[in-house]
Design an enzyme around this catalytic site. Structure first.
Site, PDB file in Angstrom:
ATOM      1  N   GLU A   8      -8.105  -0.510   4.343  1.00 44.69           N
ATOM      2  CA  GLU A   8      -6.637  -0.613   4.302  1.00 44.69           C
ATOM      3  C   GLU A   8      -6.106  -1.175   5.619  1.00 44.69           C
ATOM      4  OE1 GLU A   8      -5.459   2.960   1.199  1.00 44.69           O
ATOM      5  OE2 GLU A   8      -5.689   3.469   3.297  1.00 44.69           O
ATOM      6  N   ASP A  66       0.851  -1.199   0.000  1.00 40.97           N
ATOM      7  CA  ASP A  66       0.000   0.000   0.000  1.00 40.97           C
ATOM      8  C   ASP A  66       0.883   1.245   0.000  1.00 40.97           C
ATOM      9  OD1 ASP A  66      -2.249   1.632   0.174  1.00 40.97           O
ATOM     10  OD2 ASP A  66      -3.109   0.565   1.881  1.00 40.97           O
TER      11      ASP A  66
HETATM   12  C1  5RP Z   1      -5.669   6.049   0.779  1.00 41.44           C
HETATM   13  C2  5RP Z   1      -4.316   6.023   1.350  1.00 41.44           C
HETATM   14  C3  5RP Z   1      -3.173   6.205   0.412  1.00 41.44           C
HETATM   15  O1  5RP Z   1      -2.303   5.132   0.517  1.00 41.44           O
HETATM   16  C4  5RP Z   1      -2.469   7.474   0.790  1.00 41.44           C
HETATM   17  O2  5RP Z   1      -3.429   8.537   0.779  1.00 41.44           O
HETATM   18  C5  5RP Z   1      -1.330   7.803  -0.160  1.00 41.44           C
HETATM   19  O3  5RP Z   1      -1.851   8.119  -1.400  1.00 41.44           O
HETATM   20  P1  5RP Z   1      -0.921   8.543  -2.615  1.00 41.44           P
HETATM   21  O4  5RP Z   1      -0.056   7.370  -2.913  1.00 41.44           O
HETATM   22  O5  5RP Z   1      -1.926   8.866  -3.713  1.00 41.44           O
HETATM   23  O6  5RP Z   1      -0.143   9.752  -2.203  1.00 41.44           O
HETATM   24  O7  5RP Z   1      -4.094   5.858   2.524  1.00 41.44           O
HETATM   25  O8  5RP Z   1      -6.649   5.998   1.778  1.00 41.44           O
END
Ligand code: 5RP
Length: 237
Positions: A116, A94
């Site tokens: 998540e 993630d």
């Molecule tokens: C979504 C999340 C994402 O992992 C986090 O916001 C990072 O996003 P990005 O990779 O677009 O900067 O937690 O709920």
């Protein structure tokens, strides 16, 4: 390297390294994250399935965004509760909004923090991919902590969050009148403190508030992180 280039670099470096080390393997159950850094990881995984490196990978998606990506890329999507998955995963990958020096995280910028966290906390291994802007000395004062709440409890929950020292804002939708409604039908309150907080203690304190569904501090299953740098290298920690 631009931030977008760093995201792709971190994601593909992580997927390839984890394949090499046997943490991503044929027949595995994998949790797939949400956001602009998780998506290149999903695409890289799909490439490694279509080039024959991997087969029979069962994915559990953390959001509608990720489910749609898997459907389009031909990655098999299951639920955590499917008999073939049995409520636990081999690895989750993630993105994150902020990562401190001990690999505690803030997540939920994309409002997907609940699924998540369910997936991260039910995975044997957890990997996070990020560009260098996400690497910070401490949490609480920079990126506002997302907290998913039950709509009916908005006022008392915001009052309790303020008692914990946070300044709170109900997240407003973009191209949608009114607040953001999550994939689970709840609202998001974003919280910021004037000085850094202990993320593990604050995660527990926030999750004890009646009406809070989950908060975006991730401190209980510390990930391995892959952070791409502007010079084109990737720091692993
Ligand atoms: C979504 C999340 C994402 O992992 C986090 O916001 C990072 O996003 P990005 O990779 O677009 O900067 O937690 O709920």
């Amino acid at each position: 390297m631009s931030k977008d280039e760093q995201k792709v670099l971190a994601a593909s470096t992580a997927v390839d390294a984890l394949i090499e080390e046997g943490l991503i393997f044929s027949g595995m159950k994998i949790g797939l994250g949400t956001g602009s850094t998780a998506m290149p990881a999903v695409r890289r995984l799909a490439q490694r399935i279509s080039d024959g490196t991997l087969s029979d990978v069962k994915a559990v998606a953390t959001s509608f965004q990720t489910t749609l990506a898997c459907e389009e890329l031909g990655i098999q999507v299951c639920t955590l509760n499917d008999r073939a998955v049995g409520g636990s995963l081999d690895l989750a990958i993630d993105g994150a909004d902020e990562i401190d020096r001990e690999n505690n995280l803030i997540k939920g910028g994309g409002a997907a923090l609940l699924r998540e966290k369910i997936i991260a906390y039910n995975s044997l291994h957890f990997a996070v991919v990020a560009d260098s802007s996400k690497d910070v000395p401490s949490l609480g004062t920079g990126f506002a902590l997302p907290v998913e709440i039950i709509a009916e409890a908005r006022v008392p929950v915001m009052r309790e969050l303020e008692k914990l020292g946070a300044e709170c804002f109900l997240r407003e939708g973009v191209k949608k009148a009114g607040p953001v409604v999550t994939d689970n039908g709840n609202l998001i309150v974003d919280c910021r403190w004037k000085s850094p907080v202990n993320p593990s203690e604050m995660e527990d304190a926030i999750d004890r508030i009646t009406g809070v569904v989950e908060c975006g501090f991730f401190t209980k299953n510390r990930p391995v992180v892959f952070i791409a740098q502007p010079d084109g290298t990737v720091v692993r920690r």
